[in-house]
Design an enzyme around this catalytic site. Structure first.
Site, PDB file in Angstrom:
ATOM      1  N   LYS A  47       0.841  -1.202   0.000  1.00 28.28           N
ATOM      2  CA  LYS A  47       0.000   0.000   0.000  1.00 28.28           C
ATOM      3  C   LYS A  47       0.878   1.255   0.000  1.00 28.28           C
ATOM      4  O   LYS A  47       2.079   1.170   0.307  1.00 28.28           O
ATOM      5  CB  LYS A  47      -0.932  -0.020   1.217  1.00 28.28           C
ATOM      6  CG  LYS A  47      -0.211  -0.084   2.557  1.00 28.28           C
ATOM      7  CD  LYS A  47      -1.125  -0.566   3.669  1.00 28.28           C
ATOM      8  CE  LYS A  47      -0.381  -0.586   4.995  1.00 28.28           C
ATOM      9  NZ  LYS A  47      -1.138  -1.299   6.045  1.00 28.28           N
ATOM     10  N   TYR A 265      16.740  29.239  10.111  1.00 29.54           N
ATOM     11  CA  TYR A 265      15.535  29.780  10.753  1.00 29.54           C
ATOM     12  C   TYR A 265      15.628  29.681  12.265  1.00 29.54           C
ATOM     13  O   TYR A 265      16.072  28.676  12.818  1.00 29.54           O
ATOM     14  CB  TYR A 265      14.309  28.993  10.310  1.00 29.54           C
ATOM     15  CG  TYR A 265      13.826  29.312   8.930  1.00 29.54           C
ATOM     16  CD1 TYR A 265      13.447  30.611   8.576  1.00 29.54           C
ATOM     17  CD2 TYR A 265      13.719  28.310   7.980  1.00 29.54           C
ATOM     18  CE1 TYR A 265      12.979  30.894   7.300  1.00 29.54           C
ATOM     19  CE2 TYR A 265      13.242  28.581   6.701  1.00 29.54           C
ATOM     20  CZ  TYR A 265      12.881  29.873   6.370  1.00 29.54           C
ATOM     21  OH  TYR A 265      12.417  30.145   5.118  1.00 29.54           O
TER      22      TYR A 265
HETATM   23  C1  LIG Z   1      -0.314  -2.265   6.653  1.00 28.29           C
HETATM   24  C2  LIG Z   1      -0.882  -3.599   6.958  1.00 28.29           C
HETATM   25  C3  LIG Z   1      -0.060  -4.737   6.944  1.00 28.29           C
HETATM   26  C4  LIG Z   1       1.457  -4.660   6.844  1.00 28.29           C
HETATM   27  O1  LIG Z   1       1.944  -4.142   8.057  1.00 28.29           O
HETATM   28  P1  LIG Z   1       3.510  -3.995   8.384  1.00 28.29           P
HETATM   29  O2  LIG Z   1       3.526  -3.600   9.803  1.00 28.29           O
HETATM   30  O3  LIG Z   1       4.009  -2.919   7.482  1.00 28.29           O
HETATM   31  O4  LIG Z   1       4.155  -5.298   8.112  1.00 28.29           O
HETATM   32  C5  LIG Z   1      -0.682  -5.971   7.078  1.00 28.29           C
HETATM   33  N1  LIG Z   1      -2.017  -6.068   7.263  1.00 28.29           N
HETATM   34  C6  LIG Z   1      -2.829  -4.994   7.318  1.00 28.29           C
HETATM   35  C7  LIG Z   1      -4.288  -5.172   7.520  1.00 28.29           C
HETATM   36  C8  LIG Z   1      -2.285  -3.718   7.177  1.00 28.29           C
HETATM   37  O5  LIG Z   1      -3.083  -2.650   7.248  1.00 28.29           O
END
Ligand SMILES: *Cc1c(COP(=O)(O)O)cnc(C)c1O
Length: 384
Positions: A47, A265
């Site tokens: 994702k 800054y």
């Molecule tokens: C993002 C996510 C993962 C992967 O999680 P990581 O901690 O990056 O390994 C797996 N399952 C779900 C439902 C997620 O939202």
């Protein structure tokens, strides 16, 4: 008249900051997860554009390493992933974690995406559009975020899915990163109970951190994300994953300042002695976070150069007093993330999590990929 190639070359010469993604390291992290979860299938969570690293490059490398199933959050991410696979003549199953929104069935169908059904209404909506694709069921075992609640699960039986093509039953751990937390075992037990009636349908509970909790948590499939990209998934540092990202920036200008002069800054950095300050063409708009100001350091060759003063939107200042003058020159490259300063180190300094460092790396950065042959063939990740 200038050719497109000459134009591209001049743009590359003008780039001030770049990141390099080591696809070979991602593949090695994938294989490490396969070894840790032996006996279970390792799916990949990609994702948010593969956590900011570029799903177009990352996913084909993972498919070639044997991964056949991906998770994205959004339909648009799934469609982009499908395009990237099609362009490489590759195929894989793609699940959309955020589920099915009424009206989006055409997009699901066109890109051959599978919804993760998270509630009774989502299940009903998917059924009402004729359930064109296989789907997954997400049961909530204590995260209280997405998923069918245990109470609602009592209204479902495997026969509720007779007219749907259910391919996976999954849940998600809240405290997988904390192996000592009793909630892990609670969720595991509840998942076992709730998923038990679904005979013959693969079950999945673990993200990256969950994989490290051991075999009883692995079920049929695991779905790590951050560990693939070199992020530390767990408070227990027993298993480390290979860093994947190198971030670097060019020196734009070098100046000598006197004792007691300030930099940047808020004039937060005051030179204790005369110093040489180099200004880099990278800032928080590139994903080099504001919280790193005055805390992080980069490397110019082998020499550590402390980040001094605040990070600006497009610029960062480092103290190069200890680097020979002929080395610390405009055009020289300073490395800000690599094997020595990982995304985990940067996250600790900026008081955030590696996920946010990774996904914050901006599209503005010039991107390079390593570990793929020039012709785009298989990643050089070592044999399995
Ligand atoms: C993002 C996510 C993962 C992967 O999680 P990581 O901690 O990056 O390994 C797996 N399952 C779900 C439902 C997620 O939202």
């Amino acid at each position: 008249m200038h050719s497109v190639a000459a134009y591209r070359k001049s743009l590359a010469a003008a780039a001030c900051a770049s990141m390099t993604v080591d696809l070979g390291a991602i593949v090695r992290n994938y294989r490490k997860l396969c070894a840790l979860a032996e006996g279970s299938e390792v799916m990949a969570t990609v994702k948010a554009d593969a956590y900011g690293l570029g799903v177009e490059q990352v996913a084909p490398a993972l498919v070639k390493a044997g991964c056949t199933t991906f998770f994205v959050a959004l339909v648009a991410e799934g469609a982009a992933l499908r395009r990237a696979l099609d362009e490489n003549s590759l195929s894989a199953d793609i699940y959309v974690l955020n589920g099915f929104q009424p009206g989006s069935e055409t997009a699901f169908q066109m890109a051959s995406l599978r919804p993760v059904l998270n509630s009774l209404p989502q299940i009903a909506d998917w059924r009402s559009v004729g359930a064109p694709q296989p789907c997954a069921l997400h049961v909530d075992t204590g995260m209280n975020r997405l998923g069918v609640s245990p109470a609602d699960m009592s209204q479902l039986t495997p026969s509720s899915f007779e007219d749907l093509d259910l391919r996976l039953v999954m849940s998600h751990l809240a405290c997988g990163d904390d192996p000592a937390n009793g909630k892990n075992e609670e969720q595991r037990n509840l998942f076992e109970t709730l998923s038990k009636p679904f005979h013959g349908i693969p079950k999945s509970l673990c993200n990256s951190a969950g994989v490290l909790l051991g075999k009883p948590f692995h079920f049929d499939a695991v779905r790590p994300g951050v560990a693939l990209y070199g992020g530390a998934p767990s408070m227990s540092k027993s298993v480390e994953f290979e860093p994947v990202v190198t971030l670097s920036s060019k020196i734009l200008q070098v100046r000598q300042i006197d004792k007691d002069q300030t930099v940047g800054y808020g004039a937060t950095h005051r030179a204790g002695t005369p110093a040489r300050i180099a200004t880099l063409g990278i800032g928080y708009a590139d994903g080099y976070r504001w919280g790193l100001g005055g805390k992080a350091r980069g490397f110019l060759g082998e020499t550590g150069v402390p980040v001094v003063g605040r990070i600006s939107m497009d610029l960062t200042t480092v103290d190069v007093s200890h680097v020979p003058e002929e080395v610390a020159q405009p055009g020289a490259s300073v490395t800000l993330l690599n094997q020595q300063i990982t995304v985990n180190d940067a996250a600790a300094l900026a008081q955030t999590i590696p996920y946010e460092i990774l996904t914050g790396l901006s599209p503005r950065l010039e991107r390079h990929y390593r570990g793929v042959e020039e012709n785009g063939a298989a990643p050089a990740g070592g044999a399995s």
